[in-house]
Scaffold this motif. Structure first.
Motif, PDB file in Angstrom:
ATOM      1  N   ASP A 145      -0.887  -5.244   2.690  1.00 34.97           N
ATOM      2  CA  ASP A 145      -1.138  -4.478   3.735  1.00 34.97           C
ATOM      3  C   ASP A 145      -0.195  -3.991   5.211  1.00 34.97           C
ATOM      4  O   ASP A 145      -0.545  -5.345   5.320  1.00 34.97           O
ATOM      5  CB  ASP A 145      -3.013  -4.048   3.608  1.00 34.97           C
ATOM      6  CG  ASP A 145      -2.835  -2.296   4.758  1.00 34.97           C
ATOM      7  OD1 ASP A 145      -2.408  -2.271   4.827  1.00 34.97           O
ATOM      8  OD2 ASP A 145      -4.170  -2.575   4.089  1.00 34.97           O
ATOM      9  N   TRP A 200      -4.236  -5.183  -1.516  1.00 34.98           N
ATOM     10  CA  TRP A 200      -3.717  -4.748  -0.811  1.00 34.98           C
ATOM     11  C   TRP A 200      -4.461  -5.510   0.514  1.00 34.98           C
ATOM     12  O   TRP A 200      -4.547  -5.701   1.205  1.00 34.98           O
ATOM     13  CB  TRP A 200      -2.544  -4.365  -0.207  1.00 34.98           C
ATOM     14  CG  TRP A 200      -3.082  -2.720  -0.516  1.00 34.98           C
ATOM     15  CD1 TRP A 200      -3.775  -1.535   0.654  1.00 34.98           C
ATOM     16  CD2 TRP A 200      -2.260  -1.775  -2.079  1.00 34.98           C
ATOM     17  NE1 TRP A 200      -4.432  -0.679  -0.546  1.00 34.98           N
ATOM     18  CE2 TRP A 200      -3.263  -0.562  -2.158  1.00 34.98           C
ATOM     19  CE3 TRP A 200      -1.691  -2.395  -2.592  1.00 34.98           C
ATOM     20  CZ2 TRP A 200      -3.058   0.350  -2.846  1.00 34.98           C
ATOM     21  CZ3 TRP A 200      -1.244  -1.307  -3.358  1.00 34.98           C
ATOM     22  CH2 TRP A 200      -2.496  -0.149  -3.281  1.00 34.98           C
ATOM     23  N   ASP A 201      -5.655  -4.544   0.397  1.00 36.88           N
ATOM     24  CA  ASP A 201      -6.897  -4.759   1.304  1.00 36.88           C
ATOM     25  C   ASP A 201      -7.371  -6.063   1.314  1.00 36.88           C
ATOM     26  O   ASP A 201      -8.386  -6.751   2.331  1.00 36.88           O
ATOM     27  CB  ASP A 201      -8.093  -3.757   1.421  1.00 36.88           C
ATOM     28  CG  ASP A 201      -7.635  -1.942   1.711  1.00 36.88           C
ATOM     29  OD1 ASP A 201      -7.045  -2.352   2.685  1.00 36.88           O
ATOM     30  OD2 ASP A 201      -8.416  -1.485   0.226  1.00 36.88           O
ATOM     31  N   ASP A 238      -3.465  -2.880   8.238  1.00 32.62           N
ATOM     32  CA  ASP A 238      -4.675  -2.355   7.286  1.00 32.62           C
ATOM     33  C   ASP A 238      -5.483  -2.060   8.864  1.00 32.62           C
ATOM     34  O   ASP A 238      -6.262  -2.789   9.433  1.00 32.62           O
ATOM     35  CB  ASP A 238      -5.697  -3.371   6.926  1.00 32.62           C
ATOM     36  CG  ASP A 238      -6.831  -3.202   6.260  1.00 32.62           C
ATOM     37  OD1 ASP A 238      -7.337  -2.097   5.003  1.00 32.62           O
ATOM     38  OD2 ASP A 238      -7.339  -3.987   6.703  1.00 32.62           O
ATOM     39  N   GLU A 274       0.718  -1.394  -0.233  1.00 33.01           N
ATOM     40  CA  GLU A 274      -0.015  -0.160  -0.183  1.00 33.01           C
ATOM     41  C   GLU A 274       0.889   1.186   0.247  1.00 33.01           C
ATOM     42  O   GLU A 274       0.929   2.026  -0.670  1.00 33.01           O
ATOM     43  CB  GLU A 274      -0.806  -0.133   1.268  1.00 33.01           C
ATOM     44  CG  GLU A 274      -1.601   1.558   1.450  1.00 33.01           C
ATOM     45  CD  GLU A 274      -2.552   1.333   2.781  1.00 33.01           C
ATOM     46  OE1 GLU A 274      -2.940   0.343   2.886  1.00 33.01           O
ATOM     47  OE2 GLU A 274      -3.717   2.261   2.009  1.00 33.01           O
TER      48      GLU A 274
HETATM   49 CA    CA Z   1      -5.901  -1.232   3.765  1.00 34.08          CA
END
Ligand code: CA
Ligand code: IPD
Ligand code: CA
Length: 263
Positions: free
Chosen positions: A89, A215-216, A92, A69
Motif C-alpha cells: 500500500d 495491502w491494508d 495507507d 492497491e
Molecule cells: Ca489502504
C-alpha cells in the motif's frame, strides 16, 4: 530468514526512501483525483510510490509478483499461495495525506506461498518504522516491542471505523453501542496499517475496521503476530490475507470481550 535477508534489506531501504519522497511531496501542492466518489481519493504520489516499488522489485526479483492497491503492476493473474508476493500500500491513509499531511503510512509485506516472511509499516512524518520478520519479534525503530499484555474494555483505547456506528448493510451497528459505552476511549486514525502498528505497540488496545484489503493488513498481520496478537474477522473467523476481510485486532483477553458483544 537468512534466506530472505537480501529481500528484507532492499525492502527496508526502499520503504525508507519512499517515505522521504512522500515527506518531500507534502511540501508541494498535492493534486487530487477521485476514484469512485468524493471520498475515494488518489494522488499522483499513490501511483508514483507504487511504481517506485514495482520498478525496484522487478529489477531485483523478476520472478516475484506484486499486489499493490493502485494496480500499477502489469503482473498477469497469479496464484499468491504458490509464489513470492510483495503486497504494497503506497500510501495507507490517502485522505490524511491530502488533508492533514500526517497520519499516513507505507505498508510493505513479503509472502512466500501464502506464508508471511516480513513486513514494514512506515510513518515518514513521525519517522517511525514498525517492522517484523516472521519468528524474529516486532520492532519500532530497532526497539523490540514487548509481548501484548491483557487489558479489559474499561481500560482500553480502541479504534473503530465510524462507518460501523451508522446503519449499514454489513453488520448490526447496534452491537457497537455497548462497546463504545464501556471503552475508556474510542479513536479512529484513518490508516488501518498504522492502527495495526499502534495495537502492536500498545498505543491502541484494539482496532476494528470494515472490509480491508490485502495491502491494508499484510504487514500489520505479521507485526501483530510477533507480539502475540492474532487478528480475526469480527465474526471470529480467521483472516486470509489474500481475501477482503473485516478486521479485529486486540490484546488477547480484550479480543474475547469484544467478540462477546459482536456475536
Ligand atoms: Ca489502504
Ligand atoms: C484506507 C485506510 C482506512 C480504512 C480504509 C482503507 P487508503 O486505505 O486504511 O483507515 O478504513 O478501509 O481503504 O485508501 O487510504 O489506502
Ligand atoms: Ca492506499
Amino acid at each position: 530468514m537468512n534466506q530472505f535477508h537480501y529481500e528484507y534489506k532492499m525492502a527496508k531501504s526502499w520503504t525508507l526512501q519512499a517515505g522521504s519522497m512522500l515527506k518531500e511531496a507534502i511540501a508541494e501542492n498535492i493534486k487530487v483525483e477521485y476514484k469512485t466518489s468524493l471520498s475515494d481519493l488518489v494522488t499522483e504520489q499513490d501511483r508514483g510510490i507504487e511504481n517506485y516499488f514495482i520498478h525496484n522489485i522487478k529489477k531485483e526479483f523478476p520472478d516475484h509478483f506484486i499486489l499493490g492497491e493502485e494496480g500499477q503492476s502489469n503482473d498477469r493473474e497469479f496464484n499468491p499461495y504458490e509464489n513470492y508476493v510483495w503486497i504494497i500500500d503506497p500510501i495507507d491513509g490517502t485522505t490524511n495525506f491530502i488533508h492533514q499531511k500526517r497520519n499516513f503510512s507505507i505498508s510493505v509485506a513479503f509472502y512466500k506461498n501464502g506464508k508471511p516472511i516480513f513486513g514494514f509499516i512506515y510513518d515518514p512524518i513521525q519517522e517511525e518504522l514498525f517492522e517484523a520478520i516472521k519468528g524474529g519479534g516486532a520492532y519500532i525503530n530497532q526497539s523490540k516491542l514487548p509481548e501484548a499484555k491483557p487489558a479489559g474494555l474499561g481500560e482500553a483505547v480502541i479504534s473503530i471505523n465510524p462507518m460501523w456506528l451508522i446503519p449499514n448493510n454489513k453488520f448490526d451497528h447496534q452491537k457497537f453501542i455497548p462497546i463504545v459505552d464501556k471503552a475508556r476511549a474510542v479513536r479512529y486514525l484513518g490508516s488501518a496499517a498504522l492502527e495495526m502498528a499502534y495495537v502492536a505497540s500498545g498505543r491502541l488496545d484494539a482496532m476494528l475496521d470494515f472490509r480491508l484489503s490485502s495491502w491494508d493488513i499484510a504487514a500489520g498481520l505479521i507485526i501483530l503476530n510477533e507480539v502475540g496478537i492474532i487478528p480475526t474477522k469480527v465474526n471470529n473467523e480467521p483472516i486470509d490475507v489474500f481475501q477482503h476481510a473485516t478486521t479485529l485486532a486486540a490484546r488477547p483477553n480484550l479480543h474475547e470481550e469484544l467478540l462477546f458483544y459482536l456475536k
